[in-house]
Design an enzyme around this catalytic site. Structure first.
Site, PDB file in Angstrom:
ATOM      1  N   ASP A 181      19.950 -37.240   0.171  1.00 50.95           N
ATOM      2  CA  ASP A 181      19.638 -37.553  -1.240  1.00 50.95           C
ATOM      3  C   ASP A 181      18.696 -38.742  -1.449  1.00 50.95           C
ATOM      4  O   ASP A 181      18.901 -39.542  -2.389  1.00 50.95           O
ATOM      5  CB  ASP A 181      20.931 -37.810  -2.034  1.00 50.95           C
ATOM      6  CG  ASP A 181      21.859 -36.614  -2.032  1.00 50.95           C
ATOM      7  OD1 ASP A 181      21.524 -35.581  -1.421  1.00 50.95           O
ATOM      8  OD2 ASP A 181      22.945 -36.719  -2.640  1.00 50.95           O
ATOM      9  N   LYS A 186      22.120 -29.294  -2.956  1.00 49.91           N
ATOM     10  CA  LYS A 186      23.592 -29.267  -3.027  1.00 49.91           C
ATOM     11  C   LYS A 186      24.064 -29.601  -4.442  1.00 49.91           C
ATOM     12  O   LYS A 186      23.567 -30.539  -5.057  1.00 49.91           O
ATOM     13  CB  LYS A 186      24.186 -30.235  -1.998  1.00 49.91           C
ATOM     14  CG  LYS A 186      23.775 -31.682  -2.158  1.00 49.91           C
ATOM     15  CD  LYS A 186      24.253 -32.488  -0.955  1.00 49.91           C
ATOM     16  CE  LYS A 186      24.002 -33.969  -1.120  1.00 49.91           C
ATOM     17  NZ  LYS A 186      24.711 -34.606  -2.223  1.00 49.91           N
ATOM     18  N   CYS A 192      27.673 -39.888  -1.524  1.00 48.88           N
ATOM     19  CA  CYS A 192      27.231 -38.643  -0.866  1.00 48.88           C
ATOM     20  C   CYS A 192      27.182 -38.752   0.657  1.00 48.88           C
ATOM     21  O   CYS A 192      27.447 -37.768   1.356  1.00 48.88           O
ATOM     22  CB  CYS A 192      25.903 -38.191  -1.444  1.00 48.88           C
ATOM     23  SG  CYS A 192      26.090 -37.635  -3.160  1.00 48.88           S
TER      24      CYS A 192
HETATM   25  C1  C5J Z   1      24.697 -39.764  -4.270  1.00 45.46           C
HETATM   26  C2  C5J Z   1      25.606 -40.270  -6.433  1.00 45.46           C
HETATM   27  N1  C5J Z   1      23.698 -39.132  -3.698  1.00 45.46           N
HETATM   28  N2  C5J Z   1      25.901 -41.525  -6.127  1.00 45.46           N
HETATM   29  N3  C5J Z   1      24.925 -39.476  -5.583  1.00 45.46           N
HETATM   30  O1  C5J Z   1      25.364 -40.583  -3.660  1.00 45.46           O
HETATM   31  O2  C5J Z   1      25.922 -39.801  -7.510  1.00 45.46           O
END
Ligand code: C5J
Length: 223
Positions: free
Chosen positions: A26, A131, A164
């Site tokens: 991400d 995802k 994540c």
């Molecule tokens: C991720 C989030 N990628 N913190 N998303 O950690 O919402």
């Protein structure tokens, strides 16, 4: 020779690079860039940007050595049909998933903010896993893709450490993968969550996996 011993917490991890994938979680513009969604929420995005350069160095090594590289993005279909109401209905209405954000609709596939930062842009042939959840295994083809390549070990980087990255490492651990988390190639808006998140992974004899710095990993792989 493709086997290497990597000094890590809680102990040395022996890896076969042929059976190792580098997964970058991400690293999206909306989370990392000034003017994005994360910044609009009042977060200091420079804390996340610090992970870009370690990720880039590991990515360069992985690409040069022909390691499997996987990118992930958190996001949803424009009609939100894959977004659980319980996820969408959180927070202030103008800052919810699907609302108009500074770089397009928040966490919606195809919007500018959903893209991976240019420094880590996927190359042709590198899978990008879109995802709908925090974990990269939930409702995706990731496990199938890894098993087809007979991958056993994951080098894990990305953001955010406690959300994540952690969810993905927990999912991977339960599926039998060894996870080595690159401490400086992960980041959080909350430094204390980052620190504790890493400690949680390596605690109790490596209850979720191993932790090492990018420098330590690259030095061991160069040896
Ligand atoms: C991720 C989030 N990628 N913190 N998303 O950690 O919402």
């Amino acid at each position: 020779m493709s086997r290497f011993d990597i000094p890590a917490e809680p102990d040395t991890l022996s890896v076969d690079l042929v059976r190792t994938a580098f997964i970058i979680i991400d690293m999206q513009r909306d989370f990392l860039e000034p003017g994005g969604f994360g910044a609009a929420l009042g977060n200091d995005v420079s804390l996340l940007a610090a992970a870009i350069e370690p990720c880039r160095r590991m990515l360069a090594f992985a690409r040069a050595g022909g390691m499997m590289v996987i990118h992930t993005r958190e996001g949803h279909r424009p009609d939100l049909s894959d977004a659980p109401p319980a996820k969408v209905e959180r927070g202030e209405p103008e800052k919810r998933i699907g609302a108009a954000g500074p770089m397009g609709r928040i966490l919606i596939r195809g919007e500018a903010g959903h893209d991976i930062v240019p420094e880590l842009a996927p190359q042709p042939g590198e899978p990008v896993i879109d995802k709908p959840g925090k974990g990269a295994f939930y409702q995706t083809e990731l496990d199938l893709m890894l098993r087809n390549r007979r991958i056993e070990t994951l080098f894990v980087a990305g953001v955010t450490t406690e959300v994540c990255v952690h969810t993905t490492v927990r999912e991977a651990n339960d599926r039998g993968y060894r996870c080595l988390v690159l401490s400086d190639a992960c980041a959080s808006y909350f430094p204390e969550f980052h620190e504790v998140g890493l400690r949680m992974i390596a605690a109790q004899g490596g209850i979720f996996g191993w932790v090492a710095s990018t420098d330590a990993v690259l030095a061991a792989l160069a040896a």
